[in-house]
Every structure is written in structure tokens, then in C-alpha cells.
Scaffold this motif. Structure first.
Motif, PDB file in Angstrom:
ATOM      1  N   ARG A 187       0.852  -1.303   0.128  1.00  0.00           N
ATOM      2  CA  ARG A 187       0.052  -0.117  -0.060  1.00  0.00           C
ATOM      3  C   ARG A 187       0.697   1.345   0.101  1.00  0.00           C
ATOM      4  O   ARG A 187       0.537   2.240  -0.707  1.00  0.00           O
ATOM      5  CB  ARG A 187      -0.727   0.063   1.087  1.00  0.00           C
ATOM      6  CG  ARG A 187      -2.034  -1.082   1.216  1.00  0.00           C
ATOM      7  CD  ARG A 187      -2.942  -1.039   2.152  1.00  0.00           C
ATOM      8  NE  ARG A 187      -3.879  -0.267   1.787  1.00  0.00           N
ATOM      9  CZ  ARG A 187      -4.877   0.483   2.718  1.00  0.00           C
ATOM     10  NH1 ARG A 187      -4.551   0.612   3.771  1.00  0.00           N
ATOM     11  NH2 ARG A 187      -5.808   1.257   2.074  1.00  0.00           N
ATOM     12  N   ARG A 246      -0.572   6.703   7.099  1.00  0.00           N
ATOM     13  CA  ARG A 246      -1.802   5.914   7.551  1.00  0.00           C
ATOM     14  C   ARG A 246      -3.062   6.560   6.858  1.00  0.00           C
ATOM     15  O   ARG A 246      -3.880   7.081   7.567  1.00  0.00           O
ATOM     16  CB  ARG A 246      -1.885   6.171   9.028  1.00  0.00           C
ATOM     17  CG  ARG A 246      -0.956   5.220   9.675  1.00  0.00           C
ATOM     18  CD  ARG A 246      -1.110   5.307  11.061  1.00  0.00           C
ATOM     19  NE  ARG A 246       0.179   4.910  11.725  1.00  0.00           N
ATOM     20  CZ  ARG A 246       0.713   5.442  12.962  1.00  0.00           C
ATOM     21  NH1 ARG A 246       0.133   6.359  13.466  1.00  0.00           N
ATOM     22  NH2 ARG A 246       1.668   4.859  13.607  1.00  0.00           N
ATOM     23  N   GLY A 247      -3.074   6.676   5.648  1.00  0.00           N
ATOM     24  CA  GLY A 247      -4.141   7.318   4.674  1.00  0.00           C
ATOM     25  C   GLY A 247      -4.332   8.800   4.650  1.00  0.00           C
ATOM     26  O   GLY A 247      -4.978   9.339   3.947  1.00  0.00           O
ATOM     27  N   ALA A 263      -6.296   7.881  -5.745  1.00  0.00           N
ATOM     28  CA  ALA A 263      -6.896   6.398  -5.704  1.00  0.00           C
ATOM     29  C   ALA A 263      -7.037   5.743  -6.809  1.00  0.00           C
ATOM     30  O   ALA A 263      -6.555   4.449  -7.119  1.00  0.00           O
ATOM     31  CB  ALA A 263      -8.312   6.419  -4.752  1.00  0.00           C
ATOM     32  N   ASP A 276      -6.627   1.677  -5.668  1.00  0.00           N
ATOM     33  CA  ASP A 276      -6.882   1.421  -4.299  1.00  0.00           C
ATOM     34  C   ASP A 276      -7.798   2.508  -3.766  1.00  0.00           C
ATOM     35  O   ASP A 276      -7.183   3.519  -3.286  1.00  0.00           O
ATOM     36  CB  ASP A 276      -5.902   1.385  -3.491  1.00  0.00           C
ATOM     37  CG  ASP A 276      -6.140   0.646  -2.052  1.00  0.00           C
ATOM     38  OD1 ASP A 276      -7.284   0.609  -1.733  1.00  0.00           O
ATOM     39  OD2 ASP A 276      -5.052   0.116  -1.418  1.00  0.00           O
ATOM     40  N   LYS A 277      -9.117   2.569  -3.684  1.00  0.00           N
ATOM     41  CA  LYS A 277     -10.036   3.428  -3.346  1.00  0.00           C
ATOM     42  C   LYS A 277     -10.124   3.476  -1.772  1.00  0.00           C
ATOM     43  O   LYS A 277     -10.644   4.788  -1.352  1.00  0.00           O
ATOM     44  CB  LYS A 277     -11.543   3.236  -4.015  1.00  0.00           C
ATOM     45  CG  LYS A 277     -12.008   2.066  -3.300  1.00  0.00           C
ATOM     46  CD  LYS A 277     -13.403   1.823  -3.917  1.00  0.00           C
ATOM     47  CE  LYS A 277     -14.297   0.577  -3.398  1.00  0.00           C
ATOM     48  NZ  LYS A 277     -15.395   0.561  -4.007  1.00  0.00           N
ATOM     49  N   TYR A 278      -9.441   2.703  -1.085  1.00  0.00           N
ATOM     50  CA  TYR A 278      -9.491   2.984   0.355  1.00  0.00           C
ATOM     51  C   TYR A 278      -8.291   3.533   0.910  1.00  0.00           C
ATOM     52  O   TYR A 278      -7.887   3.757   2.113  1.00  0.00           O
ATOM     53  CB  TYR A 278      -9.756   1.511   1.045  1.00  0.00           C
ATOM     54  CG  TYR A 278     -11.035   1.106   0.567  1.00  0.00           C
ATOM     55  CD1 TYR A 278     -12.244   2.040   1.111  1.00  0.00           C
ATOM     56  CD2 TYR A 278     -11.224  -0.110  -0.095  1.00  0.00           C
ATOM     57  CE1 TYR A 278     -13.465   1.319   0.722  1.00  0.00           C
ATOM     58  CE2 TYR A 278     -12.453  -0.743  -0.335  1.00  0.00           C
ATOM     59  CZ  TYR A 278     -13.598  -0.003  -0.195  1.00  0.00           C
ATOM     60  OH  TYR A 278     -14.934  -0.303  -0.633  1.00  0.00           O
ATOM     61  N   LEU A 279      -6.842   3.674   0.164  1.00  0.00           N
ATOM     62  CA  LEU A 279      -5.791   3.964   0.490  1.00  0.00           C
ATOM     63  C   LEU A 279      -5.679   5.558   1.008  1.00  0.00           C
ATOM     64  O   LEU A 279      -5.158   5.602   1.988  1.00  0.00           O
ATOM     65  CB  LEU A 279      -4.814   3.964  -0.829  1.00  0.00           C
ATOM     66  CG  LEU A 279      -3.442   4.135  -0.465  1.00  0.00           C
ATOM     67  CD1 LEU A 279      -2.837   3.106   0.499  1.00  0.00           C
ATOM     68  CD2 LEU A 279      -2.428   3.970  -1.788  1.00  0.00           C
ATOM     69  N   LYS A 296      -7.306   8.685   2.666  1.00  0.00           N
ATOM     70  CA  LYS A 296      -8.459   9.307   3.429  1.00  0.00           C
ATOM     71  C   LYS A 296      -8.447  10.828   3.581  1.00  0.00           C
ATOM     72  O   LYS A 296      -9.723  11.201   3.568  1.00  0.00           O
ATOM     73  CB  LYS A 296      -8.417   8.597   4.803  1.00  0.00           C
ATOM     74  CG  LYS A 296      -8.480   7.122   4.816  1.00  0.00           C
ATOM     75  CD  LYS A 296      -8.279   6.447   6.199  1.00  0.00           C
ATOM     76  CE  LYS A 296      -8.218   4.689   5.883  1.00  0.00           C
ATOM     77  NZ  LYS A 296      -7.557   4.226   7.348  1.00  0.00           N
TER      78      LYS A 296
END
Length: 145
Positions: free
Chosen positions: A26, A56-57, A84, A89-92, A94
């Protein structure tokens, strides 16, 4: 076996698992996306901002001034989507934190050399040869009159 050899063997036994670790992958995806900053925010905003780190995002971005920081804050949702997409990675990503501070110049950046003399707008995009040819034509035309 010497102590150094044991450490190397231990490292080699751990390394494959670490490289495949989800967080390492990631982080690599995030870094790849951040290297494309100019594609994400466009050429103008890329000259006024630069991503500094990912943790962490959260993406930490240095910005050249408060007005540019505000402009980027308004674009944050779109920037997150573009990052993203690049990272696949759409959750990477935030959130993005924008801070006004001096931008670091890239090592390979060529300094801009400014002339002491103003450049005429009609000649700005011409080569020296084209400018010389224009001047010679003007001189010939004046001599023919």
C-alpha cells in the motif's frame, strides 16, 4: 558461521514476507500515485504545491501560500479520487493536510534564466534563426524602397 552471516540469513528469511506485506504494498502504491502529483492537480497547482509524505491514509502537502492551500482544500475530494485511481486502491487515501511552507526544489530542476531585457511578445516563441530572417527581410524591403 560468523555473526554477520547469521544476520544476513535471518534477514533473507524475513524479507520475502515483508515485501509481500499489505502495508508495504500500500505504501508503494501511495508513493507511485504521489509521484504523479502534476497529473493529479494540474501543472499550475503542481508548481505551487508538493506532497511531502504519506502516513496511515493521510497525505501531507507543502503549499506555497495560504491562497493556494485554500484552492487545494476545495479540490480535496477530487484529488483523493484521482490519487486512488492512480494507486488502484480506493481505500488508500483518506485525507490531505495542506501546510504553508517553502517548497523543496527538485534536484533535476533547471534554473530559469531571466534576461535583463524585456522580450517582445511577437518574438517570444521564435528561434534566433527566425528572428534573424525576419530582420534581414525588413532590411531588404527597406533597401528596395
Amino acid at each position: 558461521m560468523r555473526g554477520g552471516d547469521k544476520r544476513v540469513k535471518r534477514l533473507l528469511s524475513i524479507l520475502p514476507g515483508a515485501i509481500g506485506a499489505k502495508q508495504v504494498l500500500r505504501s508503494a502504491r501511495a508513493q507511485r500515485a504521489l509521484r504523479e502529483w502534476d497529473l493529479v492537480v494540474g501543472p499550475l497547482l503542481a508548481t505551487k504545491s508538493a506532497p511531502e509524505r504519506f502516513d496511515r491514509g493521510t497525505v501531507w502537502v507543502a503549499v506555497d501560500g495560504s491562497a493556494w492551500a485554500q484552492e487545494l482544500r476545495m479540490l480535496e475530494p477530487k484529488i483523493l479520487v484521482k490519487l486512488a485511481d492512480i494507486a488502484e486502491d480506493k481505500y488508500l487515501f483518506k485525507e490531505i493536510r495542506f501546510g504553508v511552507r517553502r517548497l523543496k526544489k527538485p534536484i533535476n530542476e533547471t534554473p530559469v534564466v531571466r534576461s535583463r531585457f524585456p522580450v517582445r511578445p511577437d518574438l517570444e516563441n521564435l528561434t534566433i534563426r527566425e528572428i534573424a530572417e525576419r530582420r534581414l527581410k525588413k532590411m531588404r524591403d527597406a533597401a528596395d524602397r
